[in-house]
Design a protein around this motif. Structure first.
Motif, PDB file in Angstrom:
ATOM      1  N   ARG A   1      -7.000   2.128   2.095  1.00 47.34           N
ATOM      2  CA  ARG A   1      -6.486   1.626   3.342  1.00 47.34           C
ATOM      3  C   ARG A   1      -7.767   0.755   3.829  1.00 47.34           C
ATOM      4  N   VAL A   2      -8.972   0.818   3.359  1.00 46.11           N
ATOM      5  CA  VAL A   2     -10.098  -0.132   3.870  1.00 46.11           C
ATOM      6  C   VAL A   2     -10.044  -1.482   3.014  1.00 46.11           C
ATOM      7  N   TYR A   3      -9.549  -1.051   1.908  1.00 49.12           N
ATOM      8  CA  TYR A   3      -9.645  -2.158   1.090  1.00 49.12           C
ATOM      9  C   TYR A   3      -8.696  -3.236   1.217  1.00 49.12           C
ATOM     10  N   VAL A   4      -7.103  -2.451   1.481  1.00 48.46           N
ATOM     11  CA  VAL A   4      -6.198  -3.436   2.225  1.00 48.46           C
ATOM     12  C   VAL A   4      -6.484  -4.143   3.365  1.00 48.46           C
TER      13      VAL A   4
ATOM     14  N   LEU B   1       0.891 -11.694  -4.378  1.00 46.09           N
ATOM     15  CA  LEU B   1       1.330 -10.263  -4.270  1.00 46.09           C
ATOM     16  C   LEU B   1       0.591  -9.227  -5.022  1.00 46.09           C
ATOM     17  N   LEU B   2       0.027  -8.411  -4.348  1.00 45.95           N
ATOM     18  CA  LEU B   2      -0.626  -7.288  -4.892  1.00 45.95           C
ATOM     19  C   LEU B   2      -0.196  -5.686  -4.379  1.00 45.95           C
ATOM     20  N   VAL B   3      -0.478  -4.930  -5.444  1.00 50.32           N
ATOM     21  CA  VAL B   3      -0.061  -3.721  -5.232  1.00 50.32           C
ATOM     22  C   VAL B   3      -1.444  -2.917  -5.208  1.00 50.32           C
ATOM     23  N   GLN B   4      -1.859  -2.218  -4.145  1.00 45.83           N
ATOM     24  CA  GLN B   4      -3.054  -1.475  -3.887  1.00 45.83           C
ATOM     25  C   GLN B   4      -3.266  -0.464  -5.236  1.00 45.83           C
ATOM     26  N   LEU B   5      -4.039  -0.212  -5.924  1.00 44.77           N
ATOM     27  CA  LEU B   5      -4.350   0.744  -6.773  1.00 44.77           C
ATOM     28  C   LEU B   5      -5.338   1.815  -6.604  1.00 44.77           C
ATOM     29  N   PRO B   6      -5.281   3.065  -6.846  1.00 45.14           N
ATOM     30  CA  PRO B   6      -4.411   3.736  -7.558  1.00 45.14           C
ATOM     31  C   PRO B   6      -2.934   3.989  -6.829  1.00 45.14           C
ATOM     32  N   LEU B   7      -2.125   4.276  -7.665  1.00 44.54           N
ATOM     33  CA  LEU B   7      -0.891   4.487  -7.136  1.00 44.54           C
ATOM     34  C   LEU B   7      -0.682   6.094  -7.401  1.00 44.54           C
TER      35      LEU B   7
ATOM     36  N   LEU C   1       0.704  -1.154  -0.012  1.00 46.11           N
ATOM     37  CA  LEU C   1      -0.010  -0.133  -0.084  1.00 46.11           C
ATOM     38  C   LEU C   1       0.874   1.289  -0.099  1.00 46.11           C
ATOM     39  N   VAL C   2       0.599   2.030  -1.131  1.00 50.26           N
ATOM     40  CA  VAL C   2       1.566   3.509  -1.345  1.00 50.26           C
ATOM     41  C   VAL C   2       0.583   4.455  -0.660  1.00 50.26           C
ATOM     42  N   GLY C   3       1.087   5.184   0.245  1.00 50.45           N
ATOM     43  CA  GLY C   3       0.282   6.547   0.596  1.00 50.45           C
ATOM     44  C   GLY C   3      -0.760   6.251   1.644  1.00 50.45           C
ATOM     45  N   ASP C   4      -1.785   7.235   2.001  1.00 48.40           N
ATOM     46  CA  ASP C   4      -2.772   7.016   3.151  1.00 48.40           C
ATOM     47  C   ASP C   4      -4.040   7.522   2.666  1.00 48.40           C
ATOM     48  N   ASP C   5      -4.450   6.880   1.292  1.00 51.09           N
ATOM     49  CA  ASP C   5      -5.851   7.027   0.794  1.00 51.09           C
ATOM     50  C   ASP C   5      -6.826   6.174   1.579  1.00 51.09           C
ATOM     51  N   PRO C   6      -7.724   6.833   2.139  1.00 52.90           N
ATOM     52  CA  PRO C   6      -8.532   5.917   3.286  1.00 52.90           C
ATOM     53  C   PRO C   6      -9.022   4.804   2.520  1.00 52.90           C
TER      54      PRO C   6
ATOM     55  N   LEU D   1       2.402  -4.063   3.481  1.00 51.09           N
ATOM     56  CA  LEU D   1       3.973  -3.549   3.432  1.00 51.09           C
ATOM     57  C   LEU D   1       3.461  -2.145   3.110  1.00 51.09           C
ATOM     58  N   LEU D   2       3.507  -0.875   4.007  1.00 53.58           N
ATOM     59  CA  LEU D   2       3.244   0.358   3.662  1.00 53.58           C
ATOM     60  C   LEU D   2       4.390   1.191   3.154  1.00 53.58           C
TER      61      LEU D   2
END
Ligand code: ADP
Length: 300
Positions: free
Chosen positions: A48-51, A95-101, A40-45, A68-69
Motif C-alpha cells: 500500500r505504501v509503494y502504491v 499499467l502495473l500490478v503491484q507485486l507480490p500477489l 493493488l491486490v489485498g492489503d499488505d501494508p 484499482l484495489l
C-alpha cells in the motif's frame, strides 16, 4: 576514507524536473496527460505504501493516475479480466500490478497479460527478452534506478569489476544485464565484468568477490550483509535492499538496506543510503516509463 553519500532524493528531484518538462511539452502539443493505472491486490501494508508513493509522485509530475484495489480473494480470472480492460482503455498509458500477489495467483501469467507497450514495470516476458538482447525496451524501475545513479554520479563502469549480490528476476538479474552488456548496443550497457552472487554463494566466496569489486550492488534482502571488511577502499557501494527491522528498544519499525552503512561509509568512495538512495529514483523511473509509454502510443 570518507565516502561521498550519493543522494537518491536529489537525483530523483532532477529526474522529476525532466519528466515534468516532458509532460508539459506533451500536453502543450494538445495531447492528453499520461495516465498510470496501478492495480493493488489485498492489503499488505508495504504494498500500500509503494502504491501510494507512486500515485503521489504521478500527481506531483502532472501524470494522472488511478489505483484499482481488489480484495486478496480476487480470482486470477477476475484479475486478468481487469488487466484486459486496462489494456484496451486508450486513456491508460501505463499499467502495473503491484507485486507480490497472493499465492493462488500466478504472477508470471499476470505480468504476461499486461500489454507490453503499457508495461511500465518491464516484467512482461517480451520486455525481459528485449532487455536480455540489449534492445530498447521498458527497463524495470529498480535496475533502471541503479543505472541512473551510476551514470548521473559520473561513475565509470567500462572494464570495472561489478559484484551484484542477488539474482532475482526483477532486480539482481536485470541489474547484471545492464552492467555487463555492450555500451554500443541499441540499449547501451555498462561494459563491466559482472559477477552474480546469490544464496548458494558461500560466505567466504562472497567476501572474496566483494573485495575484488570496484562496484558492489547489494540486492539480497539481508540486513548487514555487506560490511566494511569486505569492501575495497574507494569502491562504489549501491544498496538496493529494503528491510523492515524492529528496533530492540523502542519496538519501532525501521528501514535498513543490505549494507552496514556506518561501517562501509568509512571505506567506500561512494555509498547510497537507505532510505533516500535507490528508492526515490526507482519511483522516478516508473514515472519516466509512463511518459515513455504515452509518447510511444502517440507514435503509433
Ligand atoms: P529482490 O526482489 O530485492 O531481489 P528477493 O528476495 O526476490 O529480493 O531476492 C533475494 C536474492 O538475494 C536472491 O536471488 C537470493 O539468492 C539472494 N540472497 C539471499 N541471501 C543471500 C546471501 N546471504 N548472499 C548472497 N545472496 C543472497
Amino acid at each position: 576514507y570518507a565516502a561521498r553519500v550519493v543522494s537518491g532524493t536529489a537525483i530523483a528531484r532532477q529526474i522529476h524536473k525532466e519528466i515534468q518538462a516532458s509532460v508539459e511539452q506533451l500536453v502543450g502539443q494538445g495531447n492528453r496527460r499520461p495516465h498510470l493505472a496501478v492495480i493493488l491486490v489485498g492489503d499488505d501494508p508495504a504494498s500500500r505504501v509503494y502504491v501510494r508513493n507512486k500515485t503521489r509522485a504521478a500527481s506531483l509530475l502532472g501524470i494522472s493516475s488511478s489505483a484499482l484495489l481488489r480484495p486478496a480473494g480476487v480470482t486470477q480470472a477476475e484479475l486478468l479480466d481487469l488487466i484486459d480492460q486496462m489494456n484496451r482503455d486508450w486513456r491508460v498509458s501505463g499499467l502495473l500490478v503491484q507485486l507480490p500477489l497472493p499465492g493462488h495467483i500466478n504472477e508470471r501469467a499476470v505480468c504476461n497479460a499486461i500489454a507490453p507497450e503499457k508495461d511500465v514495470d518491464g516484467f512482461h516476458i517480451v520486455n525481459i527478452g528485449k532487455l536480455v538482447l540489449d534492445q530498447r525496451t521498458m527497463v524495470p524501475a529498480t535496475p533502471a534506478a541503479v543505472w541512473e545513479i551510476i551514470q548521473r554520479t559520473g561513475i565509470e563502469t567500462v572494464g570495472k569489476n561489478v559484484l551484484v549480490v542477488g539474482r532475482s528476476k526483477n532486480v539482481g538479474m536485470p541489474i547484471a544485464m545492464l552492467l555487463h552488456s555492450d555500451r554500443n548496443h541499441e540499449r547501451p550497457g555498462g561494459d563491466a565484468t559482472v559477477t552474480i552472487a546469490h544464496r548458494c554463494t558461500p560466505r567466504e566466496q562472497l567476501t572474496h568477490h566483494c573485495r575484488l569489486a570496484d562496484i558492489v550492488i547489494a540486492a539480497a534482502g539481508v540486513p548487514q550483509l555487506i560490511t566494511a571488511d569486505m569492501v575495497k577502499e574507494g569502491a562504489v557501494v549501491i544498496d538496493v535492499g529494503i528491510n523492515r527491522i524492529q528496533e530492540s528498544g523502542s519496538g519501532r519499525i525501521r528501514l535498513v538496506g543490505d549494507v552496514d552503512f556506518e561501517g562501509v561509509r568509512q571505506k567506500a568512495g561512494f555509498i547510497t543510503p537507505v532510505p533516500g538512495g535507490v528508492g526515490p529514483v526507482t519511483i522516478a523511473m516508473v514515472m519516466k516509463n509512463t511518459v515513455t509509454a504515452a509518447r510511444n502510443a502517440l507514435a503509433h
